[in-house]
Enzyme design. Sequence first.
Site, PDB file in Angstrom:
ATOM      1  N   HIS A 224     -29.842 -22.057  -9.358  1.00 26.83           N
ATOM      2  CA  HIS A 224     -30.557 -22.612  -8.204  1.00 26.83           C
ATOM      3  C   HIS A 224     -30.175 -21.909  -6.908  1.00 26.83           C
ATOM      4  O   HIS A 224     -30.572 -22.327  -5.831  1.00 26.83           O
ATOM      5  CB  HIS A 224     -30.304 -24.123  -8.129  1.00 26.83           C
ATOM      6  CG  HIS A 224     -30.810 -24.828  -9.356  1.00 26.83           C
ATOM      7  ND1 HIS A 224     -32.029 -25.470  -9.408  1.00 26.83           N
ATOM      8  CD2 HIS A 224     -30.285 -24.921 -10.605  1.00 26.83           C
ATOM      9  CE1 HIS A 224     -32.218 -25.955 -10.633  1.00 26.83           C
ATOM     10  NE2 HIS A 224     -31.177 -25.631 -11.381  1.00 26.83           N
TER      11      HIS A 224
ATOM     12  N   GLU B 227      -9.925  -4.335 -10.692  1.00 23.57           N
ATOM     13  CA  GLU B 227      -8.746  -3.551 -10.333  1.00 23.57           C
ATOM     14  C   GLU B 227      -8.514  -2.404 -11.316  1.00 23.57           C
ATOM     15  O   GLU B 227      -7.969  -1.363 -10.967  1.00 23.57           O
ATOM     16  CB  GLU B 227      -7.524  -4.469 -10.284  1.00 23.57           C
ATOM     17  CG  GLU B 227      -6.371  -3.869  -9.529  1.00 23.57           C
ATOM     18  CD  GLU B 227      -5.361  -4.916  -9.078  1.00 23.57           C
ATOM     19  OE1 GLU B 227      -5.605  -5.557  -8.040  1.00 23.57           O
ATOM     20  OE2 GLU B 227      -4.342  -5.076  -9.751  1.00 23.57           O
TER      21      GLU B 227
ATOM     22  N   LYS C 235      -3.237  -3.489   3.246  1.00 19.70           N
ATOM     23  CA  LYS C 235      -1.867  -3.924   3.542  1.00 19.70           C
ATOM     24  C   LYS C 235      -1.283  -3.086   4.672  1.00 19.70           C
ATOM     25  O   LYS C 235      -0.653  -3.604   5.586  1.00 19.70           O
ATOM     26  CB  LYS C 235      -0.974  -3.766   2.301  1.00 19.70           C
ATOM     27  CG  LYS C 235      -1.264  -4.728   1.184  1.00 19.70           C
ATOM     28  CD  LYS C 235      -0.205  -4.555   0.094  1.00 19.70           C
ATOM     29  CE  LYS C 235      -0.632  -5.228  -1.173  1.00 19.70           C
ATOM     30  NZ  LYS C 235       0.258  -4.941  -2.293  1.00 19.70           N
TER      31      LYS C 235
HETATM   32  O1  PA5 Z   1      -2.815  -6.976 -10.582  1.00 22.21           O
HETATM   33  C1  PA5 Z   1      -2.098  -6.563  -9.694  1.00 22.21           C
HETATM   34  O2  PA5 Z   1      -1.296  -5.648  -9.847  1.00 22.21           O
HETATM   35  C2  PA5 Z   1      -2.156  -7.213  -8.340  1.00 22.21           C
HETATM   36  O3  PA5 Z   1      -3.220  -8.088  -8.255  1.00 22.21           O
HETATM   37  C3  PA5 Z   1      -0.879  -7.958  -8.093  1.00 22.21           C
HETATM   38  O4  PA5 Z   1      -0.687  -8.933  -9.079  1.00 22.21           O
HETATM   39  C4  PA5 Z   1      -0.911  -8.592  -6.733  1.00 22.21           C
HETATM   40  O5  PA5 Z   1      -1.171  -7.618  -5.771  1.00 22.21           O
HETATM   41  C5  PA5 Z   1       0.407  -9.243  -6.433  1.00 22.21           C
HETATM   42  O6  PA5 Z   1       1.440  -8.311  -6.533  1.00 22.21           O
HETATM   43  P1  PA5 Z   1       2.915  -8.759  -6.739  1.00 22.21           P
HETATM   44  O7  PA5 Z   1       3.004  -9.436  -8.069  1.00 22.21           O
HETATM   45  O8  PA5 Z   1       3.711  -7.505  -6.677  1.00 22.21           O
HETATM   46  O9  PA5 Z   1       3.244  -9.711  -5.634  1.00 22.21           O
END
Ligand code: PA5
Length: 438
Positions: free
Chosen positions: A306, A285, A420
């Site tokens: 394996h 990310e 989303k």
């Molecule tokens: O690291 C991030 O920002 C994302 O993985 C969020 O943690 C994830 O999308 C969940 O978002 P939220 O905490 O707003 O529900």
Amino acid sequence: MIIDTSHLKTFVSDAELQAMRSEVLQARQTLLNGDGKGNDFLGWVNLPDTIDPNIISSIEADVARLSPKIKLFVVIGIGGSYLGARAVIEALQSEFAAAIPSQRPYIVYAGHTLSEDYYHQLIELLDAYDYATVVISKSGTTTEPAVAFRVVKAHMVSKYGADEASRRIIAITDARRGALHDIAVKEKYPMYVIPDNVGGSFSVLTPVGLLPIAMAGYDIKALLQGARDMRKVCIENDSFEKNPALLYAALRNILYRKGKKVEMLVNFLPNLKYISEWWKQLYGESEGKDGKGILPHSLSFTTDLHSMGQYVQDGERLMFETFISVDAPSHSVSIPMDEQNLDGINYLVGKSLKEINHNAELGTVVAHCNGGVPAIRIVLPRVDEYVLGQLIYFFEFACGVSGYTLDVNPFDQPGVEAYKKNMFILLGKPGYEGKQLV
Ligand code: PA5
């Protein structure tokens, strides 16, 4: 923690490493000055030192209040809002914890999937055992945890009544905004705040990670101490010899520029599988943007030798490996004698599994290096809360430095929004009527 570069010699020269030094030092300076991309999300840098002790006391009070009356604790969250807690808990608990009676609640997870069967099975479990839950969402609007919370909350109200349900629910969310914030205020749930300047990927050392880890029975003060000590190491040392985060960030960027576009985080202990899942979330990310970034992948050896061993040894040469190597396992098991030796393994009698596993690791590192796959080894003395705190901060700091070296904003995730939006259009969410899929 030590970074072993001895298996990199034929892939990265000393001159290349020294040439990269000024770049990673500059990237660290940008991080510490707070004048780079995404600089409104740098709260994690000082978190181990600045976390309010009242938060720790409050977490401990919630654990003392809830844990005597529950068998299960449901952690609802997705991505960075749950993987850090799961990584630490699974690294420390028995692989067979689900089947072992314990005074501590067993942690189960929700909000990270939309599988109907998963929720059916979860409800069956919740029918059978006493439980409490924490719902974690920084935005307070993410669909997966919202759906899970709706399901769990309805079950809890029907099982315990609305008043008792409100005492068994904890919310972790934004200080001011979001649907979860509004629900928690209205229902008077105990609530913890995710600081504005800490993104999900970097949130494990906030209540997001600390509360579930403490509820599982682990020492969050030791975890924070490890992180605090590693922060000092990362901030105060300029040399590669003394600063593992600078070294790791430099090596992975050198390898990336040489065409090694995939990094495989490898463990030889199955308990570390979720450390890899958390690491993939953090690095994927943070770095995967603007058409750039090392693809983070993970393998658990020896089992994956394996399945994936053939490809790693002999397939396309596009990857390097980062081994997490643990010097001392928590327990010892030796190979027993068998006079008949029908299986032919009496040559291993008296050796511990640790020795056999370490030799499997060494054999793998050498074979893969000879096959053209460079290997970085991160050597941990053991796996406990303190060392995991060090490891977490090390990976976070190296990620910030590496992301700036790559010249991306490591602290946003605009790409996560596309799916989303499409899902909302397909499900008919108000406000998305007539919109085109992206
Ligand atoms: O690291 C991030 O920002 C994302 O993985 C969020 O943690 C994830 O999308 C969940 O978002 P939220 O905490 O707003 O529900």
